[in-house]
Enzyme design. Structure first.
Site, short mmCIF file in Angstrom:
data_model
loop_
_atom_site.label_atom_id
_atom_site.label_comp_id
_atom_site.label_asym_id
_atom_site.label_seq_id
_atom_site.Cartn_x
_atom_site.Cartn_y
_atom_site.Cartn_z
N SER A 17 0.81 -1.22 0.00
CA SER A 17 0.00 0.00 0.00
C SER A 17 0.84 1.27 0.00
O SER A 17 0.34 2.33 -0.38
CB SER A 17 -0.93 0.02 1.22
N ASP A 38 -3.32 8.04 8.06
CA ASP A 38 -4.32 7.20 8.73
C ASP A 38 -3.62 6.30 9.75
O ASP A 38 -2.51 6.60 10.18
CB ASP A 38 -5.13 6.40 7.68
N HIS A 72 -0.56 4.66 7.39
CA HIS A 72 0.09 5.24 6.22
C HIS A 72 0.52 6.69 6.42
O HIS A 72 -0.16 7.45 7.09
CB HIS A 72 -0.84 5.15 5.00
#
Ligand SMILES: *[C@@H]1O[C@H](CO)[C@@H](O)[C@H](O)[C@H]1NC(C)=O
Ligand SMILES: *[C@@H]1O[C@H](CO)[C@@H](O)[C@H](O)[C@H]1NC(C)=O
Ligand SMILES: *[C@@H]1O[C@H](CO)[C@@H](O)[C@H](O)[C@H]1NC(C)=O
Ligand SMILES: *[C@@H]1O[C@H](CO)[C@@H](O)[C@H](O)[C@H]1NC(C)=O
Ligand SMILES: *[C@@H]1O[C@H](CO)[C@@H](O)[C@H](O)[C@H]1NC(C)=O
Length: 357
Positions: free
Chosen positions: A35, A322, A325
């Site tokens: 990610s 978040d 991340h």
């Protein structure tokens, strides 16, 4: 999954690639990883839980578009692509169709949120993500299409001059740590690096010769992990894994560069880069390095970023977007450091030097 449109599109894209060559430092960039580098791959995986194609993700992207990036805007892959002279970072391999391919070409992104070095990593949690082994298989299909089009010699040159950017490994460590595994830490890390070695050898045997690799950040300091520490501090054990992983990767890359003729690489030390910011945030213009910008509850990290979450306004001052991340500002700092940083952060050469060799 192969590109359903097949060969003719690759032809069109190559014509565009040649037009791109004038400004870009490398003919193409191929992005692999999780990610931290995903630019929307998982949007094409029905049922995947590792998604970011909804607000407030993308709030600082042009038109506040949620693209699938796990960020308020761009990520490191995007900033690196720009630093290498491309207008945009390569599109997800899975997004390819006649329209998107006609627009421009500069490589592909195979990075898939939730994935890891081990095939099993992330599969249970995300329901669907593409492990590194399969990402490399997708690259292999691109390579065979290029070979059919340009012949083996031109393809070899093209691939050997292209940058392969790889950002992966955190999810394997998270999963090991969360599973209370009885496998000793040292043994686990060694098997993880053996897995990395096998993947890299596959990639090198397919002709890759310029590798830009970023190791694992101090993942014990992400907001979701701090929740497990009564003092709000980092989870030291996770950070120790990240640090040890970098050391082992350093040894591995050194070894591979002796084995594979023409291999040039840059290894970014994400641990060092990030811990530096956490210990001295103001020097980097960050004022918040513990809480998430988008989320709910303690440290804004008890739930993921979604439309009804709390959203901070000074997003450029937050290290974390978040639960896990970085923000666009942090991703940018990482890219700039990889590109132009000194040996404390990127060895044996930085990405700018890698572009030139
Ligand atoms: C092609 O891809 C682009 C972006 O990935 C998307 O907006 C568009 O709808 C797609 N077109 C077709 C025909 O699938
Ligand atoms: C492109 O590569 C894929 C995977 O190897 C293959 O299925 C497809 O037929 C190739 N297309 C051409 C025209 O080579
Ligand atoms: C691991 O151990 C912790 C603490 O004992 C427990 O809360 C957690 O549920 C365990 N996780 C798994 C996957 O067994
Ligand atoms: C929790 O954070 C403190 C620093 O605030 C640190 O000394 C301690 O080792 C951390 N606990 C764990 C379990 O990592
Ligand atoms: C921090 O912000 C100031 C003022 O905007 C700027 O001059 C400086 O270059 C920034 N420092 C970093 C490390 O980005």
């Amino acid at each position: 999954m192969a590109n359903k449109w097949g060969f003719p599109l690759v032809l069109l894209s190559l014509v565009i690639a040649v037009l791109n060559l004038a400004e870009a430092a490398v003919p193409a960039i191929f992005i692999l990883g999780d990610s931290t580098a995903d630019v929307g791959t998982n949007n094409f995986l029905p049922g995947s839980m590792a998604r970011a194609d909804f607000p407030y993700n993308g709030i600082d992207f042009p038109n506040s578009t949620p693209t699938g990036r796990f960020s308020n805007g761009l990520n490191t892959a995007d900033f690196l692509a720009k630093l290498f002279g491309f207008e945009k970072s390569p599109k997800p391999f899975l997004s390819l169709n006649s329209t998107s391919l006609l627009k421009w070409f500069g490589g592909f992104s195979f990075a898939s949120g939730g994935s890891g070095l081990f095939d099993t990593t992330g599969q249970r949690m995300t329901k669907s993500c593409i492990p590194l082994a399969e990402q490399i298989q997708q690259f292999s299909s691109v390579r065979s299409n290029l070979t059919a089009l340009m012949g083996p010699v031109a393809t070899e040159t093209y691939i050997s001059k292209s940058l392969f950017f790889i950002s992966i490994g955190s999810n394997d460590i998270f999963e090991y740590y969360g599973s209370n595994s009885s496998i000793p830490k040292e043994q686990f890390l060694s098997s993880l690096v053996v897995a990395y070695e096998n993947h890299l050898k596959t990639l090198l045997n397919l002709g890759a010769r310029k590798l830009g690799i970023i190791s694992i950040a101090p993942i014990g300091c992400c907001p979701a992990q701090r929740l497990f520490n009564a003092t709000g501090g980092c989870i030291e054990e996770l950070n120790d894994h990240a640090k040890a992983f970098h050391s082992k990767l350093d040894v591995l890359m050194n070894k591979l560069s002796a084995e594979f003729q023409g291999l040039k690489y840059s290894l970014g030390n994400a641990f060092e880069m990030t811990i530096n910011v956490i210990q001295n945030p103001l020097a980097f213009n960050f004022t918040q390095v513990e809480a998430a910008c988008c989320g709910t509850g303690k440290l804004n990290a008890e739930n993921f970023c979604k439309p009804d979450a709390n959203l901070c306004s000074n997003r450029d001052q937050y290290l974390f977007w978040d639960q896990v991340h970085p923000t666009q500002a942090a991703y940018k700092l990482a890219a700039v450091t990889l590109y132009g940083g000194g040996p404390q952060f990127v060895t044996p050469i930085n990405f700018a030097q890698l572009a030139k060799v």
